[in-house]
Scaffold this motif. Structure first.
Motif, mmCIF file in Angstrom:
data_model
loop_
_atom_site.group_PDB
_atom_site.id
_atom_site.type_symbol
_atom_site.label_atom_id
_atom_site.label_comp_id
_atom_site.label_asym_id
_atom_site.label_seq_id
_atom_site.Cartn_x
_atom_site.Cartn_y
_atom_site.Cartn_z
ATOM 1 N N ARG A 287 30.367 -36.563 -2.823
ATOM 2 C CA ARG A 287 31.342 -37.519 -2.290
ATOM 3 C C ARG A 287 32.226 -36.864 -1.229
ATOM 4 N N ALA A 288 32.586 -35.582 -1.444
ATOM 5 C CA ALA A 288 33.468 -34.890 -0.506
ATOM 6 C C ALA A 288 32.824 -34.748 0.866
ATOM 7 N N MET A 289 31.496 -34.684 0.912
ATOM 8 C CA MET A 289 30.809 -34.534 2.196
ATOM 9 C C MET A 289 31.043 -35.728 3.119
ATOM 10 N N LYS A 290 31.423 -36.866 2.558
ATOM 11 C CA LYS A 290 31.670 -38.050 3.382
ATOM 12 C C LYS A 290 32.922 -37.885 4.233
ATOM 13 N N GLU A 291 33.845 -37.026 3.782
ATOM 14 C CA GLU A 291 35.095 -36.799 4.517
ATOM 15 C C GLU A 291 35.186 -35.397 5.096
ATOM 16 N N ALA A 292 34.415 -34.456 4.579
ATOM 17 C CA ALA A 292 34.519 -33.053 4.985
ATOM 18 C C ALA A 292 33.939 -32.834 6.383
ATOM 19 N N SER A 293 34.374 -31.728 7.000
ATOM 20 C CA SER A 293 33.876 -31.392 8.336
ATOM 21 C C SER A 293 32.571 -30.602 8.283
ATOM 22 N N SER A 294 32.200 -30.136 7.077
ATOM 23 C CA SER A 294 30.953 -29.373 6.932
ATOM 24 C C SER A 294 30.519 -29.376 5.476
ATOM 25 N N VAL A 295 29.261 -29.029 5.257
ATOM 26 C CA VAL A 295 28.753 -28.884 3.886
ATOM 27 C C VAL A 295 29.507 -27.771 3.172
ATOM 28 N N TYR A 314 21.511 -28.837 -5.360
ATOM 29 C CA TYR A 314 21.807 -30.176 -4.839
ATOM 30 C C TYR A 314 20.515 -30.957 -4.602
ATOM 31 N N LYS A 315 19.534 -30.282 -4.006
ATOM 32 C CA LYS A 315 18.265 -30.969 -3.752
ATOM 33 C C LYS A 315 17.566 -31.317 -5.057
ATOM 34 N N ALA A 316 17.643 -30.415 -6.038
ATOM 35 C CA ALA A 316 17.008 -30.694 -7.329
ATOM 36 C C ALA A 316 17.640 -31.911 -7.989
ATOM 37 N N MET A 317 18.947 -32.091 -7.797
ATOM 38 C CA MET A 317 19.629 -33.220 -8.445
ATOM 39 C C MET A 317 19.500 -34.513 -7.652
ATOM 40 N N PHE A 318 19.649 -34.450 -6.326
ATOM 41 C CA PHE A 318 19.737 -35.669 -5.527
ATOM 42 C C PHE A 318 18.520 -35.930 -4.634
ATOM 43 N N GLY A 319 17.575 -35.004 -4.611
ATOM 44 C CA GLY A 319 16.352 -35.253 -3.863
ATOM 45 C C GLY A 319 16.432 -34.998 -2.376
ATOM 46 N N GLU A 320 17.511 -34.410 -1.906
ATOM 47 C CA GLU A 320 17.637 -34.046 -0.497
ATOM 48 C C GLU A 320 18.580 -32.861 -0.377
ATOM 49 N N LEU A 321 18.436 -32.099 0.695
ATOM 50 C CA LEU A 321 19.328 -30.973 0.926
ATOM 51 C C LEU A 321 20.714 -31.481 1.289
ATOM 52 N N PRO A 322 21.760 -30.751 0.969
ATOM 53 C CA PRO A 322 23.105 -31.203 1.343
ATOM 54 C C PRO A 322 23.263 -31.350 2.849
ATOM 55 N N SER A 323 22.578 -30.516 3.629
ATOM 56 C CA SER A 323 22.650 -30.642 5.092
ATOM 57 C C SER A 323 22.067 -31.978 5.537
ATOM 58 N N GLU A 324 20.994 -32.413 4.867
ATOM 59 C CA GLU A 324 20.390 -33.713 5.187
ATOM 60 C C GLU A 324 21.335 -34.843 4.813
ATOM 61 N N ALA A 325 21.974 -34.719 3.652
ATOM 62 C CA ALA A 325 22.923 -35.742 3.216
ATOM 63 C C ALA A 325 24.116 -35.808 4.166
ATOM 64 N N PHE A 326 24.587 -34.640 4.610
ATOM 65 C CA PHE A 326 25.741 -34.597 5.517
ATOM 66 C C PHE A 326 25.415 -35.294 6.832
ATOM 67 N N ARG A 327 24.250 -34.979 7.395
ATOM 68 C CA ARG A 327 23.861 -35.619 8.654
ATOM 69 C C ARG A 327 23.700 -37.122 8.474
ATOM 70 N N ARG A 328 23.161 -37.520 7.322
ATOM 71 C CA ARG A 328 22.932 -38.952 7.095
ATOM 72 C C ARG A 328 24.249 -39.717 7.005
ATOM 73 N N VAL A 329 25.194 -39.221 6.203
ATOM 74 C CA VAL A 329 26.442 -39.964 6.000
ATOM 75 C C VAL A 329 27.326 -39.934 7.242
ATOM 76 N N HIS A 330 27.124 -38.936 8.105
ATOM 77 C CA HIS A 330 27.933 -38.863 9.324
ATOM 78 C C HIS A 330 27.182 -39.391 10.549
ATOM 79 N N GLY A 331 25.968 -39.898 10.324
ATOM 80 C CA GLY A 331 25.209 -40.472 11.411
ATOM 81 C C GLY A 331 24.809 -39.477 12.463
ATOM 82 N N ILE A 332 24.512 -38.245 12.044
ATOM 83 C CA ILE A 332 24.137 -37.188 12.981
ATOM 84 C C ILE A 332 22.617 -37.128 13.077
#
Length: 336
Positions: A287-295, A314-332
């Motif tokens: 959830r913090a990644m939605k507001e944070a400036s970096s993973v 993180y990938k084992a739990m959510f099925g994606e790397l945190p870097s992938e999640a960060f780019r997705r939620v920030h539209g990068i």
């Protein structure tokens, strides 16, 4: 320094004379090897034939001194530590016959070197052991009041201590993780939040390993009482997740022992409290990644200091790397 490179992936750092997070020394003399651990008043006698080769890797993590010692020959080691010091070793490799304070050891137990008496260790050829040294008061900071009363007296003399497999594994892993982070990212020493989390996690892992090594016995709690403890713990974690990232913090607030919390979660939810807390922290970082400036910022906020392990978990739990999640939620875009 090839002796400090093995299947654990650890590599020797610079010599101890250099001001770096990790330092290392190697010797071909048993007396020099015995003197590498300062304040231990050690004497080594070589038992097996052949030229000696020894090495020591060490670092200071806030109030905890971590070291890794590798010796090539069988040795008879004796020594004593200052009063008020706790020193615990966990073998990374122990091949051949060995005894510690009069008991046979097989590499699965914890070695408590400190206490009121001198320790005596007949180590085999090819010993590889990780060690944790800290003040008794700092260990007490990771214990509840009841645990201080029950655990600290059991550390009054050097001894070989039966260890819970999971707790001993975590102790070895956190040692490896700390060394990896300090060698790969020495600037962590200047990151107060990340460095503090690392230090607290090391002390907590040691406290857990020592506590789990005791005979659990029976706490006599009813199922209703254990269910109540779990409900209270869940409420605390849900309402203030950032204040309860470690089991001992929950124990203090609830006024229960680490073992009572463990049994309560295991019997009520079928989970370890540490597993539950880690899941809450992982979700918090997500959830913090939605507001944070970096993973890294989000991970550090939730107490994750080994970013490589965080990414894998993180990938084992959510099925994606945190870097992938960060780019997705920030539209990068991945092309950026």
């Amino acid at each position: 320094m090839g002796m400090l490179t093995d299947h654990n992936g650890l590599h020797a750092g610079p010599p101890c004379g250099e001001a770096r997070p990790i330092c290392a020394a190697s010797t071909h003399d048993i007396d020099e090897q015995a003197a590498l651990l300062r304040g231990w008043n050690q004497t080594y006698d070589q038992i097996s034939a052949g030229p000696f080769e020894g090495a020591l890797l060490e670092t200071q993590l806030a109030s905890v001194h971590l070291f890794r010692e590798v010796t090539s020959n069988a040795l008879h080691q004796t020594g004593a530590l200052p009063t008020g010091t706790i020193a615990v070793g966990v073998p990374l490799a122990l091949r051949g016959n060995a005894t510690f304070c009069g008991r046979a050891c097989n590499g699965a137990q914890l070695h408590v070197f400190s206490g009121n008496d001198a320790f005596e260790f007949l180590s085999p050829c090819g010993l590889d052991i990780a060690g944790f040294v800290l003040a008794e008061s700092d260990l007490c900071s990771a214990l509840t009041a009841d645990e201080v009363e029950t655990l600290i007296p059991t550390l009054a003399s050097p001894h070989l201590r039966a260890a819970d497999h999971g707790a001993a594994f975590r102790l070895r892993r956190i040692f490896t993780d700390v060394c990896e982070v300090l060698m790969q990212s020495p600037d962590v020493m200047h990151d107060p939040a990340r460095f503090s989390s690392m230090s607290r996690d090391v002390i907590a892992a040691l406290a857990t390993a020592l506590d789990h090594a005791q005979d659990p016995g029976s706490d006599g709690m009813s199922p209703a009482r254990r269910a109540s403890i779990v409900r209270q713990a869940r409420d605390l974690v849900t309402q203030s997740p950032d204040a309860y990232t470690r089991v001992e913090e929950l124990c203090r607030t609830l006024g229960v022992s680490r073992r009572a919390l463990q049994y309560s979660f295991q019997e009520t939810l079928g989970l370890k409290p540490s597993t539950y807390l880690r899941a809450v922290r992982m979700n918090g970082a997500r959830r913090a990644m939605k507001e944070a400036s970096s993973v890294a910022e989000a991970a550090t906020l939730w107490g994750f200091w080994h970013f490589g392990r965080f990414a894998r978990d993180y990938k084992a739990m959510f099925g994606e790397l945190p870097s992938e999640a960060f780019r997705r939620v920030h539209g990068i875009s991945t092309a950026q």
